[in-house]
Motif scaffolding. Structure first.
Motif, PDB file in Angstrom:
ATOM      1  N   ARG A 516       0.816  -1.216   0.000  1.00  0.00           N
ATOM      2  CA  ARG A 516       0.000   0.000   0.000  1.00  0.00           C
ATOM      3  C   ARG A 516       0.849   1.266   0.000  1.00  0.00           C
ATOM      4  O   ARG A 516       0.408   2.315  -0.448  1.00  0.00           O
ATOM      5  CB  ARG A 516      -0.920   0.011   1.229  1.00  0.00           C
ATOM      6  N   LYS A 517       2.052   1.186   0.533  1.00  0.00           N
ATOM      7  CA  LYS A 517       2.902   2.367   0.619  1.00  0.00           C
ATOM      8  C   LYS A 517       3.870   2.495  -0.545  1.00  0.00           C
ATOM      9  O   LYS A 517       4.543   3.517  -0.689  1.00  0.00           O
ATOM     10  CB  LYS A 517       3.683   2.358   1.942  1.00  0.00           C
ATOM     11  N   GLY A 518       3.972   1.449  -1.350  1.00  0.00           N
ATOM     12  CA  GLY A 518       4.903   1.482  -2.463  1.00  0.00           C
ATOM     13  C   GLY A 518       5.616   0.150  -2.596  1.00  0.00           C
ATOM     14  O   GLY A 518       5.482  -0.737  -1.741  1.00  0.00           O
ATOM     15  N   PRO A 519       6.397  -0.025  -3.665  1.00  0.00           N
ATOM     16  CA  PRO A 519       7.068  -1.306  -3.896  1.00  0.00           C
ATOM     17  C   PRO A 519       8.167  -1.585  -2.872  1.00  0.00           C
ATOM     18  O   PRO A 519       8.799  -0.673  -2.339  1.00  0.00           O
ATOM     19  CB  PRO A 519       7.650  -1.151  -5.302  1.00  0.00           C
ATOM     20  N   ILE A 520       8.375  -2.873  -2.614  1.00  0.00           N
ATOM     21  CA  ILE A 520       9.435  -3.352  -1.729  1.00  0.00           C
ATOM     22  C   ILE A 520      10.263  -4.356  -2.517  1.00  0.00           C
ATOM     23  O   ILE A 520       9.715  -5.279  -3.126  1.00  0.00           O
ATOM     24  CB  ILE A 520       8.859  -4.028  -0.472  1.00  0.00           C
ATOM     25  N   THR A 521      11.566  -4.166  -2.516  1.00  0.00           N
ATOM     26  CA  THR A 521      12.469  -5.098  -3.184  1.00  0.00           C
ATOM     27  C   THR A 521      13.333  -5.792  -2.142  1.00  0.00           C
ATOM     28  O   THR A 521      13.839  -5.148  -1.214  1.00  0.00           O
ATOM     29  CB  THR A 521      13.362  -4.375  -4.203  1.00  0.00           C
ATOM     30  N   LYS A 522      13.477  -7.100  -2.306  1.00  0.00           N
ATOM     31  CA  LYS A 522      14.266  -7.900  -1.362  1.00  0.00           C
ATOM     32  C   LYS A 522      15.271  -8.723  -2.149  1.00  0.00           C
ATOM     33  O   LYS A 522      14.919  -9.392  -3.126  1.00  0.00           O
ATOM     34  CB  LYS A 522      13.338  -8.812  -0.562  1.00  0.00           C
ATOM     35  N   ALA A 523      16.535  -8.659  -1.742  1.00  0.00           N
ATOM     36  CA  ALA A 523      17.588  -9.474  -2.353  1.00  0.00           C
ATOM     37  C   ALA A 523      18.181 -10.374  -1.281  1.00  0.00           C
ATOM     38  O   ALA A 523      18.661  -9.884  -0.250  1.00  0.00           O
ATOM     39  CB  ALA A 523      18.666  -8.592  -2.968  1.00  0.00           C
ATOM     40  N   VAL A 535      20.443 -10.582   3.681  1.00  0.00           N
ATOM     41  CA  VAL A 535      19.162 -10.061   3.208  1.00  0.00           C
ATOM     42  C   VAL A 535      19.252  -8.542   3.109  1.00  0.00           C
ATOM     43  O   VAL A 535      19.581  -7.868   4.089  1.00  0.00           O
ATOM     44  CB  VAL A 535      18.009 -10.456   4.153  1.00  0.00           C
ATOM     45  N   ASP A 536      18.978  -8.018   1.922  1.00  0.00           N
ATOM     46  CA  ASP A 536      18.849  -6.577   1.701  1.00  0.00           C
ATOM     47  C   ASP A 536      17.395  -6.269   1.389  1.00  0.00           C
ATOM     48  O   ASP A 536      16.757  -6.972   0.597  1.00  0.00           O
ATOM     49  CB  ASP A 536      19.721  -6.120   0.536  1.00  0.00           C
ATOM     50  N   ILE A 537      16.881  -5.194   1.987  1.00  0.00           N
ATOM     51  CA  ILE A 537      15.500  -4.777   1.763  1.00  0.00           C
ATOM     52  C   ILE A 537      15.497  -3.304   1.384  1.00  0.00           C
ATOM     53  O   ILE A 537      16.143  -2.482   2.044  1.00  0.00           O
ATOM     54  CB  ILE A 537      14.635  -4.984   3.024  1.00  0.00           C
ATOM     55  N   TRP A 538      14.771  -2.980   0.313  1.00  0.00           N
ATOM     56  CA  TRP A 538      14.581  -1.594  -0.089  1.00  0.00           C
ATOM     57  C   TRP A 538      13.076  -1.325  -0.155  1.00  0.00           C
ATOM     58  O   TRP A 538      12.354  -2.007  -0.903  1.00  0.00           O
ATOM     59  CB  TRP A 538      15.188  -1.326  -1.458  1.00  0.00           C
ATOM     60  N   ALA A 539      12.605  -0.383   0.621  1.00  0.00           N
ATOM     61  CA  ALA A 539      11.194   0.010   0.587  1.00  0.00           C
ATOM     62  C   ALA A 539      11.106   1.388  -0.054  1.00  0.00           C
ATOM     63  O   ALA A 539      11.579   2.378   0.516  1.00  0.00           O
ATOM     64  CB  ALA A 539      10.608   0.034   1.997  1.00  0.00           C
ATOM     65  N   ASP A 540      10.529   1.443  -1.235  1.00  0.00           N
ATOM     66  CA  ASP A 540      10.431   2.703  -1.975  1.00  0.00           C
ATOM     67  C   ASP A 540       9.205   3.470  -1.487  1.00  0.00           C
ATOM     68  O   ASP A 540       8.205   3.610  -2.185  1.00  0.00           O
ATOM     69  CB  ASP A 540      10.339   2.425  -3.476  1.00  0.00           C
ATOM     70  N   TRP A 541       9.322   3.937  -0.247  1.00  0.00           N
ATOM     71  CA  TRP A 541       8.234   4.667   0.405  1.00  0.00           C
ATOM     72  C   TRP A 541       8.681   6.101   0.644  1.00  0.00           C
ATOM     73  O   TRP A 541       9.817   6.343   1.079  1.00  0.00           O
ATOM     74  CB  TRP A 541       7.883   4.044   1.753  1.00  0.00           C
ATOM     75  N   PRO A 542       7.819   7.065   0.424  1.00  0.00           N
ATOM     76  CA  PRO A 542       8.212   8.455   0.683  1.00  0.00           C
ATOM     77  C   PRO A 542       8.472   8.721   2.158  1.00  0.00           C
ATOM     78  O   PRO A 542       9.382   9.460   2.518  1.00  0.00           O
ATOM     79  CB  PRO A 542       7.015   9.263   0.173  1.00  0.00           C
ATOM     80  N   GLU A 543       7.669   8.116   3.037  1.00  0.00           N
ATOM     81  CA  GLU A 543       7.817   8.320   4.482  1.00  0.00           C
ATOM     82  C   GLU A 543       6.919   7.307   5.183  1.00  0.00           C
ATOM     83  O   GLU A 543       5.751   7.180   4.844  1.00  0.00           O
ATOM     84  CB  GLU A 543       7.401   9.746   4.846  1.00  0.00           C
ATOM     85  N   ASP A 624      24.052  -4.802   9.638  1.00  0.00           N
ATOM     86  CA  ASP A 624      24.956  -3.809   9.059  1.00  0.00           C
ATOM     87  C   ASP A 624      24.567  -2.444   9.605  1.00  0.00           C
ATOM     88  O   ASP A 624      23.672  -1.769   9.093  1.00  0.00           O
ATOM     89  CB  ASP A 624      24.864  -3.831   7.536  1.00  0.00           C
ATOM     90  N   ARG A 625      25.247  -2.023  10.662  1.00  0.00           N
ATOM     91  CA  ARG A 625      24.903  -0.771  11.340  1.00  0.00           C
ATOM     92  C   ARG A 625      25.225   0.451  10.486  1.00  0.00           C
ATOM     93  O   ARG A 625      24.648   1.520  10.699  1.00  0.00           O
ATOM     94  CB  ARG A 625      25.637  -0.690  12.681  1.00  0.00           C
ATOM     95  N   ALA A 626      26.130   0.323   9.529  1.00  0.00           N
ATOM     96  CA  ALA A 626      26.430   1.443   8.641  1.00  0.00           C
ATOM     97  C   ALA A 626      25.267   1.723   7.695  1.00  0.00           C
ATOM     98  O   ALA A 626      25.092   2.850   7.231  1.00  0.00           O
ATOM     99  CB  ALA A 626      27.698   1.165   7.843  1.00  0.00           C
ATOM    100  N   VAL A 627      24.470   0.702   7.407  1.00  0.00           N
ATOM    101  CA  VAL A 627      23.267   0.879   6.586  1.00  0.00           C
ATOM    102  C   VAL A 627      22.103   1.316   7.461  1.00  0.00           C
ATOM    103  O   VAL A 627      21.440   2.324   7.195  1.00  0.00           O
ATOM    104  CB  VAL A 627      22.923  -0.421   5.837  1.00  0.00           C
ATOM    105  N   PHE A 670      17.647  -1.638   4.470  1.00  0.00           N
ATOM    106  CA  PHE A 670      18.068  -2.413   5.637  1.00  0.00           C
ATOM    107  C   PHE A 670      18.886  -3.605   5.153  1.00  0.00           C
ATOM    108  O   PHE A 670      18.612  -4.176   4.090  1.00  0.00           O
ATOM    109  CB  PHE A 670      16.855  -2.915   6.431  1.00  0.00           C
ATOM    110  N   ARG A 671      19.878  -3.982   5.957  1.00  0.00           N
ATOM    111  CA  ARG A 671      20.697  -5.144   5.603  1.00  0.00           C
ATOM    112  C   ARG A 671      21.051  -5.923   6.865  1.00  0.00           C
ATOM    113  O   ARG A 671      21.498  -5.345   7.855  1.00  0.00           O
ATOM    114  CB  ARG A 671      21.980  -4.723   4.892  1.00  0.00           C
TER     115      ARG A 671
END
Length: 677
Positions: A516-523, A535-543, A624-627, A670-671
């Motif tokens: 509902r908030k936008g696409p989520i990509t997981k690698a 596991v890498d997660i990218w949530a293309d959400w404005p906020e 990964d705290r740097a991420v 997030f990683r």
């Protein structure tokens, strides 16, 4: 001025020392006799107070700090003052006369100074080297400005972890102050009278430190008196209710000085300044001093003979690993995952910490700046102007050191596309896993390749547990956002999937899910040599908005472990790992405190590693705290079928400090990794 307690010279370890700690002596001074109620108080000073604009700082010095310096002479007994080195530097720049008067009061014995470090950082959330540098730099400022190092410490925000004890001892501190009211419910085994005498706290390596109790209830009663919410008689009755025939020690006050005579404008419900707030405190304490069997002492004198004769206490528990002062709504997650964008600025500070550690030569100025950037006040009710100045400073420092978050967008999908079937099986020489494409590439099972024992990491499908509270699907490696004012959002949808076979036998499975908030990509990347999956997660959400954002859930197979021996280990700001037994249960760090406060506590995990093991087999979660320095939370409860246990990695929690992230740019990234051992 009347002295409280004997300050004659006594024999200590074969040498003569001033009786500054209130040890029992044998002189004829009547004041030395034990009284039924020993009272002490200290005030916390903080020029970095989040909601106070910098231009109001001179007003705070005038209306709050100057009356405080006059208080011990007016009431006739010593009080304590605690401040960071940074606060002393700011006051000295505004009003050097105040610092000069403070030194006079310390020399005369009217004020005891209590230390806390250079900046008000949250120790269990900071790497050990930051805590060490903060204490070292604080001592330097105390010596430079006040001419001495304090021996008694107030742990910042009383956010405690056992791993901090060796650092405070190494910095020269003999005792710390902690809140009884917040800790006691987690320790039913402690006798009730424990709260009325000094104790010792113990670290994982066996190091101990003196412990002086403060009480939220009592400091809030004084605040209510000063703000004219309760009468003098009500306040005196409160204190008198603690009097017994046996000696007791009470801390009358242990909180902010800035709320008397001024208002920090944190809350919309703050009362207007009531005339004579400092006078009401003075009158109340003068009235107490006239009562029989009441003895006012300095904070150090409050220790008496107790601290070295009591068995040391473990303040932390598995269910409550990081105690914090005040009511449960005020917990460590506010500085880790709430605020304006605490996850992002904690990641930036983690990157800057790594950069300074890697430098061969660093300066005190560099470490002082970093400690200031770790300050708790940038992470709560910070004003808009100070927030933007903070972001600019962090950005400039990252540019200087060449630190920045990794590229934000996911890799392109160049592998084999998968659009058929629900299950994907992945095998490398090190791992075997099954992914659920129907549920956003949730990990159905994860095991070493060729292993015959039950897999340690699984998803529990409906029916696995019979208890009605658990009759759901419980997935591993899934993201969930629960809004305060909207529907739940997750990545549990069909994944448009590709599979890449990379060099060295590495396999990467990438999926994109709609939400509902936008696409989520997981690698999900499977190592071929070590049994590690990243596991890498990218949530293309404005906020994200107001709500809790758990970036991952990791479920444990009940039959995979000897549960009586299962233990979680991590670092919470110290050099030594802290251990938390999971076997007994129940544990629920993610339990909501209220509708507005979404979770109870978590683990600092300040080196990014959480190890779960029964001594025979186990797994390690690597953040990964740097991420993004995600905060692990443990949920563990006994069930007929075996314990239900999972680890949550949280990216955001709600409380009164959470504000919209207007400066954040998508995507969220997030990683984390899971390493089987």
């Amino acid at each position: 001025m009347r002295r409280s307690g004997c300050r004659n010279f006594i024999s200590v370890g074969g040498s003569k020392q001033r009786n500054d700690l209130g040890r029992k002596c044998h002189c004829p001074n009547k004041v030395c006799k034990l009284m039924s109620l020993n009272l002490f108080a200290f005030f916390h000073l903080n020029m970095m107070f989040s909601s106070i604009p910098e231009e109001r700082r001179p007003e705070v010095v005038e209306k709050a700090y100057w009356p405080l310096l006059d208080l011990p002479e007016a009431v006739g007994f010593p009080i304590g003052i605690e401040a960071t080195g940074l606060t002393l530097e700011i006051i000295n720049a505004i009003d050097p006369g105040w610092i000069a008067r403070l030194r006079e009061r310390i020399i005369s014995g009217q004020i005891e100074f209590i230390g806390s470090g250079y900046a008000q950082i949250i120790g269990p959330l900071c790497p050990a080297i930051v805590n060490e540098q903060n204490l070292r730099l604080g001592n330097q400022v105390y010596e430079a400005i006040l001419g001495a190092r304090p021996k008694l410490a107030l742990i910042n925000e009383q956010a405690y972890s056992a791993g901090l004890i060796p650092l405070y001892r190494a910095a020269g501190y003999q005792a710390i102050c902690m809140d009884w009211d917040n800790l006691a419910p987690h320790h039913p085994e402690w006798p009730a009278e424990t709260r009325f005498s000094p104790q010792q706290a113990i670290a994982p390596d066996g190091t101990t430190i003196g412990l002086l109790w403060t009480q939220t209830f009592l400091f809030q009663r004084l605040q209510r008196l000063a703000h004219d919410d309760i009468s003098l008689d009500e306040y005196l009755e409160t204190i008198s209710s603690f009097r017994t025939r046996s000696p007791r020690t009470l801390c009358l006050y242990s909180n902010d000085a800035e709320i008397f005579g001024v208002r920090p404008n944190r809350m919309a419900t703050e009362e207007r300044v009531a005339n004579g707030e400092w006078q009401r405190i003075q009158s109340a304490w003068q009235a107490l001093a006239r009562q029989p069997d009441v003895r006012f002492v300095s904070p150090s004198e409050a220790f008496g003979d107790y601290a070295n004769t009591t068995a040391p206490l473990h303040l932390e528990t598995s269910a409550y690993p990081i105690p914090v002062k005040k009511q449960p709504k005020y917990n460590v997650l506010r500085w880790a995952l709430a605020g304006r964008d605490n996850l992002a600025i904690n990641a930036a500070c983690s990157r800057l910490t790594d950069a300074l550690e890697e430098k061969r030569v660093t300066t005190d100025m560099e470490w002082a700046q970093l400690c200031r950037l770790w300050s708790s006040d940038f992470r709560t009710h910070i004003t808009e102007q100070r927030w933007h100045a903070y972001l600019n400073e962090v950005a400039e420092l990252e540019a200087k050191h060449g630190t920045s978050p990794p590229p934000p967008w996911p890799p392109s999908k160049s592998g084999v596309q998968r659009s058929d079937g629900r299950w994907i099986t992945v095998e490398t020489p090190a791992l075997k896993a099954t992914l659920n494409r129907r549920r956003g590439l949730a990990i159905q099972s994860l095991a070493r390749h060729g292993e015959t024992a039950p897999p340690m990491i699984v998803s529990h499908l409906h029916g696995r547990f019979q208890g009605i509270a658990l009759q759901y699907d419980w997935y591993t490696a899934n993201l969930v956002f629960e809004a305060l004012d909207g529907p739940k959002v997750s990545d549990l949808d069909w994944a448009h999937t590709s599979i890449d076979h990379l060099p060295d036998g590495i396999i990467r499975v990438t999926g994109t899910m709609q939400s509902r908030k936008g696409p989520i990509t997981k690698a999900i990347t499977f190592d071929a040599i070590k049994p590690r999956v990243t596991v890498d997660i990218w949530a293309d959400w404005p906020e994200p908005g107001r709500g809790s954002l758990r970036a991952a859930h990791i479920c444990v197979e009940p039959t995979a472990f000897e549960w009586k021996d299962l233990t979680a280990r991590c670092h919470n700001g110290g050099h030594d790992q802290e251990s938390f037994a999971l076997g007994p249960g129940p544990i629920d760090h993610a339990a909501a405190v209220s509708f507005q406060v979404s979770a109870t506590t978590g683990l600092g995990c300040t080196d990014g590693i959480l190890d779960i093991s029964d001594g025979r087999r186990g797994f390690r979660i690597e953040i990964d705290r740097a991420v993004a320095p995600l905060i692990p939370m443990i949920e563990h409860r006994p069930e007929v079928e075996g314990p239900f246990c999972r680890i949550l990695l949280s990216a955001q929690e709600t409380d009164d400090t959470l504000k919209p992230h207007s400066d954040r740019r998508p995507p969220l990234h997030f990683r984390y990794a899971i390493l089987l051992h």
